[in-house]
Motif scaffolding. Structure first.
Motif, PDB file in Angstrom:
ATOM      1  N   ARG A  44       0.832  -1.203   0.000  1.00 58.17           N
ATOM      2  CA  ARG A  44       0.000   0.000   0.000  1.00 58.17           C
ATOM      3  C   ARG A  44       0.861   1.246   0.000  1.00 58.17           C
ATOM      4  N   GLN A  45       1.911   1.202   0.810  1.00 62.31           N
ATOM      5  CA  GLN A  45       2.818   2.350   0.848  1.00 62.31           C
ATOM      6  C   GLN A  45       3.512   2.543  -0.511  1.00 62.31           C
ATOM      7  N   GLN A  46       3.943   1.358  -1.071  1.00 62.64           N
ATOM      8  CA  GLN A  46       4.594   1.446  -2.385  1.00 62.64           C
ATOM      9  C   GLN A  46       3.630   1.960  -3.450  1.00 62.64           C
ATOM     10  N   THR A  47       2.369   1.538  -3.355  1.00 60.55           N
ATOM     11  CA  THR A  47       1.369   2.016  -4.308  1.00 60.55           C
ATOM     12  C   THR A  47       1.166   3.511  -4.165  1.00 60.55           C
ATOM     13  N   GLU A  48       1.098   3.941  -2.931  1.00 67.26           N
ATOM     14  CA  GLU A  48       0.950   5.373  -2.701  1.00 67.26           C
ATOM     15  C   GLU A  48       2.157   6.137  -3.265  1.00 67.26           C
ATOM     16  N   GLU A  49       3.343   5.523  -3.012  1.00 67.16           N
ATOM     17  CA  GLU A  49       4.553   6.158  -3.540  1.00 67.16           C
ATOM     18  C   GLU A  49       4.535   6.159  -5.066  1.00 67.16           C
ATOM     19  N   LEU A  50       4.058   5.057  -5.624  1.00 67.33           N
ATOM     20  CA  LEU A  50       3.968   4.962  -7.075  1.00 67.33           C
ATOM     21  C   LEU A  50       3.013   6.004  -7.629  1.00 67.33           C
ATOM     22  N   LEU A  51       1.884   6.160  -6.945  1.00 69.37           N
ATOM     23  CA  LEU A  51       0.923   7.185  -7.376  1.00 69.37           C
ATOM     24  C   LEU A  51       1.526   8.582  -7.286  1.00 69.37           C
ATOM     25  N   ARG A  52       2.253   8.764  -6.173  1.00 67.62           N
ATOM     26  CA  ARG A  52       2.891  10.088  -6.029  1.00 67.62           C
ATOM     27  C   ARG A  52       3.887  10.332  -7.162  1.00 67.62           C
ATOM     28  N   ARG A  53       4.649   9.270  -7.482  1.00 59.88           N
ATOM     29  CA  ARG A  53       5.640   9.409  -8.537  1.00 59.88           C
ATOM     30  C   ARG A  53       4.962   9.570  -9.907  1.00 59.88           C
ATOM     31  N   GLU A  54       3.873   8.870 -10.094  1.00 61.71           N
ATOM     32  CA  GLU A  54       3.125   9.052 -11.341  1.00 61.71           C
ATOM     33  C   GLU A  54       2.650  10.490 -11.478  1.00 61.71           C
ATOM     34  N   GLN A  55       2.238  11.024 -10.341  1.00 65.21           N
ATOM     35  CA  GLN A  55       1.815  12.418 -10.363  1.00 65.21           C
ATOM     36  C   GLN A  55       2.982  13.340 -10.749  1.00 65.21           C
ATOM     37  N   LEU A  56       4.171  12.977 -10.184  1.00 71.05           N
ATOM     38  CA  LEU A  56       5.361  13.750 -10.538  1.00 71.05           C
ATOM     39  C   LEU A  56       5.673  13.613 -12.031  1.00 71.05           C
ATOM     40  N   VAL A  57       5.503  12.367 -12.504  1.00 73.40           N
ATOM     41  CA  VAL A  57       5.760  12.149 -13.936  1.00 73.40           C
ATOM     42  C   VAL A  57       4.813  12.979 -14.774  1.00 73.40           C
ATOM     43  N   GLN A  58       3.520  12.988 -14.318  1.00 74.99           N
ATOM     44  CA  GLN A  58       2.554  13.802 -15.069  1.00 74.99           C
ATOM     45  C   GLN A  58       2.955  15.279 -15.043  1.00 74.99           C
ATOM     46  N   GLU A  59       3.389  15.683 -13.835  1.00 70.26           N
ATOM     47  CA  GLU A  59       3.824  17.084 -13.749  1.00 70.26           C
ATOM     48  C   GLU A  59       5.021  17.330 -14.679  1.00 70.26           C
ATOM     49  N   ARG A  60       5.932  16.339 -14.678  1.00 72.50           N
ATOM     50  CA  ARG A  60       7.104  16.495 -15.533  1.00 72.50           C
ATOM     51  C   ARG A  60       6.690  16.468 -17.022  1.00 72.50           C
ATOM     52  N   ASP A  61       5.699  15.574 -17.322  1.00 73.94           N
ATOM     53  CA  ASP A  61       5.219  15.547 -18.714  1.00 73.94           C
ATOM     54  C   ASP A  61       4.640  16.900 -19.113  1.00 73.94           C
ATOM     55  N   GLN A  62       3.925  17.464 -18.150  1.00 73.80           N
ATOM     56  CA  GLN A  62       3.368  18.786 -18.410  1.00 73.80           C
ATOM     57  C   GLN A  62       4.494  19.806 -18.649  1.00 73.80           C
ATOM     58  N   ILE A  63       5.521  19.662 -17.813  1.00 70.89           N
ATOM     59  CA  ILE A  63       6.664  20.575 -17.976  1.00 70.89           C
ATOM     60  C   ILE A  63       7.321  20.354 -19.339  1.00 70.89           C
ATOM     61  N   ILE A  64       7.484  19.049 -19.685  1.00 68.26           N
ATOM     62  CA  ILE A  64       8.110  18.726 -20.984  1.00 68.26           C
ATOM     63  C   ILE A  64       7.252  19.276 -22.120  1.00 68.26           C
ATOM     64  N   GLN A  65       5.931  19.070 -21.943  1.00 69.52           N
ATOM     65  CA  GLN A  65       5.045  19.593 -22.985  1.00 69.52           C
ATOM     66  C   GLN A  65       5.138  21.102 -23.067  1.00 69.52           C
ATOM     67  N   ARG A  66       5.192  21.686 -21.917  1.00 68.21           N
ATOM     68  CA  ARG A  66       5.317  23.146 -21.891  1.00 68.21           C
ATOM     69  C   ARG A  66       6.645  23.584 -22.512  1.00 68.21           C
ATOM     70  N   ASN A  67       7.702  22.777 -22.171  1.00 67.51           N
ATOM     71  CA  ASN A  67       9.012  23.092 -22.755  1.00 67.51           C
ATOM     72  C   ASN A  67       8.999  22.910 -24.283  1.00 67.51           C
ATOM     73  N   GLN A  68       8.289  21.878 -24.715  1.00 65.51           N
ATOM     74  CA  GLN A  68       8.196  21.656 -26.149  1.00 65.51           C
ATOM     75  C   GLN A  68       7.506  22.825 -26.833  1.00 65.51           C
ATOM     76  N   HIS A  69       6.466  23.320 -26.171  1.00 67.92           N
ATOM     77  CA  HIS A  69       5.827  24.529 -26.708  1.00 67.92           C
ATOM     78  C   HIS A  69       6.802  25.695 -26.759  1.00 67.92           C
ATOM     79  N   LEU A  70       7.564  25.756 -25.740  1.00 70.68           N
ATOM     80  CA  LEU A  70       8.556  26.835 -25.689  1.00 70.68           C
ATOM     81  C   LEU A  70       9.582  26.678 -26.826  1.00 70.68           C
ATOM     82  N   ILE A  71      10.029  25.417 -27.016  1.00 68.78           N
ATOM     83  CA  ILE A  71      11.011  25.173 -28.086  1.00 68.78           C
ATOM     84  C   ILE A  71      10.413  25.531 -29.449  1.00 68.78           C
TER      85      ILE A  71
END
Length: 444
Positions: free
Chosen positions: A343-370
């Motif tokens: 359960r803890q690992q799942t929560e951590e995984l969800l948290r990391r997925e959220q980070l990945v989504q945030e990073r994807d958003q950042i990457i997407q935003r960066n791609q727009h910038l590029i």
């Protein structure tokens, strides 16, 4: 006439028929021949019938008895005779002056006393010098020992020698008679002189030939003694005593009583035989029950041993189940810990997925910038050098983010591995439950 006294076995009542009636009346009929015109004391008169009979010939009769009930009964029943009176007193303390009585009659009394010497001393005191004592008592050998009989009202029964020793202390002259109930057959001539009473000329014993009268007399059941201090009195009394005196039974009351007694005896013997057979049957049945009881005891012991063995086996199974239960509890705890970790690992995984989504958003935003930078490259060339450092920094950050993304992917792989591990443990737990269920089924 007053109501009859109840017959308890302690004292005779005239309403009681059979051999006891003959024995008691026969004694008083013997005494009746020696009391004519005399002053008589009936010591131990009981119901009073004997005193009344003696009063028909004597000058006066005093009947004494220790029982107040018996004296009151006698006074009411026989009080009409003027020369007869009754008084409550003890034969060991006679209410009479010295040498005041001609004849003392005492039938079947002395054996009821322990103070037998005192009784005879009192009788000797009240008798005149030429007075006569007529006394009776059962012979202990014939009455009790041979018959194996015990009269509960008798205190001290006497043998002939003991009775003689007591009497001889006061009365030197004695005439002894014996009394016993006997069954006999009588033959008489129809033309015989009816004034002459029949007498027994032969005595017949069942296992012997007939004997002439006097040749073979039976042993007396009772002793009747005529005693006096004066020799002449006994000689005179002896002249009135026939060698063999019998009380006839013309109405056959006695023989009927004997017949009834014999019927009762046969009936009792039949009942006794049936009872003995029943006792034998019961003893046999009891023996069979005892055998069955022993068999059941052995069977119960065997069953107890089997139950003990089964209990031991059951206890072992209980111990095994207890151990398995503890092991299951331990595994449950481990599984719970693993579940918590998952359960803890799942929560951590969800948290990391959220980070990945945030990073994807950042990457997407960066791609727009590029894209915007490319579109405005020409316009921004003058600014490239200024922003190069920023872009390099951003590139570095992107590399860092890529490294983080790679780390996230690694974490995802680890999470997947943990999930597979959890599923493996669930399979193990299902297998353990199936084995426990199968073990329980075999035990039942």
């Amino acid at each position: 006439m007053s109501k009859a006294l109840e017959f308890t076995g302690e004292r005779y009542t005239p309403e009681t028929k059979g051999d006891i009636w003959a024995e008691h009346h026969h004694r008083y009929l013997l005494a009746l021949e020696h009391v004519k015109g005399k002053n008589v004391l009936d010591a131990g008169c009981g119901e009073g019938y004997g005193s009344s009979l003696l009063a028909s010939s004597a000058a006066s009769v005093l009947g004494i008895d220790l029982s107040e009930q018996a004296v009151q009964h006698a006074s009411h029943r026989y009080g009409g005779q003027k020369n007869l009176r009754y008084q409550q007193a003890s034969v060991c303390a006679l209410p009479l002056p010295d040498k005041s009585v001609d004849v003392v009659v005492s039938f079947e009394v002395i054996e009821h006393l322990s103070a037998q010497t005192d009784m005879l001393a009192e009788i000797n005191r009240v008798l005149k010098d030429d007075g006569l004592l007529i006394i009776s008592s059962p012979d202990v050998e014939e009455y009790s020992t041979k018959r194996e009989y015990a009269n509960e009202y008798h205190v001290k029964e006497l043998s002939k020698s003991e009775f003689d020793q007591l009497l001889s202390q006061h009365f030197a002259h004695q005439l002894w008679c014996a009394q016993r109930m006997m069954v006999q057959s009588s033959i008489w001539a129809l033309e015989a002189d009816r004034s002459n009473p029949a007498k027994s000329d032969y005595l017949l014993h069942l296992d012997q030939a007939p004997q002439e009268q006097g040749a073979l007399l039976p042993q007396g059941m009772y002793w009747i003694v005529l005693a006096s201090r004066a020799e002449g009195i006994i000689a005179n009394a002896q002249s009135k005593i026939k060698p063999f005196r019998q009380l006839t039974d013309p109405d056959e009351q006695l023989i009927q009583s004997f017949y009834l007694a014999e019927k009762k005896r046969v009936l009792l013997e039949t009942h006794l035989s049936a009872r003995e057979q029943h006792i034998a049957y019961l003893e046999s049945d009891l023996a069979q029950h005892n055998e069955n009881k022993q068999y059941l005891h052995r069977h119960i012991e065997e069953r107890d041993q089997q139950l003990t063995q089964q209990n031991n086996a059951l206890q072992q199974q209980h111990d095994y189940i207890g151990n398995q239960t503890q092991e299951i509890q331990r595994l449950n705890n481990v599984l719970e810990e693993k579940s918590t970790q998952n359960r803890q690992q799942t929560e951590e995984l969800l948290r990391r997925e959220q980070l990945v989504q945030e990073r994807d958003q950042i990457i997407q935003r960066n791609q727009h910038l590029i894209s915007a930078q490319t579109e405005f490259k020409e316009q921004l060339e003058q600014q490239i050098h200024h922003h190069l450092a920023q872009e390099q920094e951003q590139a570095r950050q992107m590399l860092s983010m890529q490294a983080q993304l790679q780390q996230t992917q690694n974490d995802l792989e680890l999470t997947q591995h943990n999930l597979q591990y959890r599923q493996s443990w669930r399979g193990i737990w299902a297998s353990v439950k199936d084995k426990l269920s199968a073990a329980k089924t075999r035990r039942d």
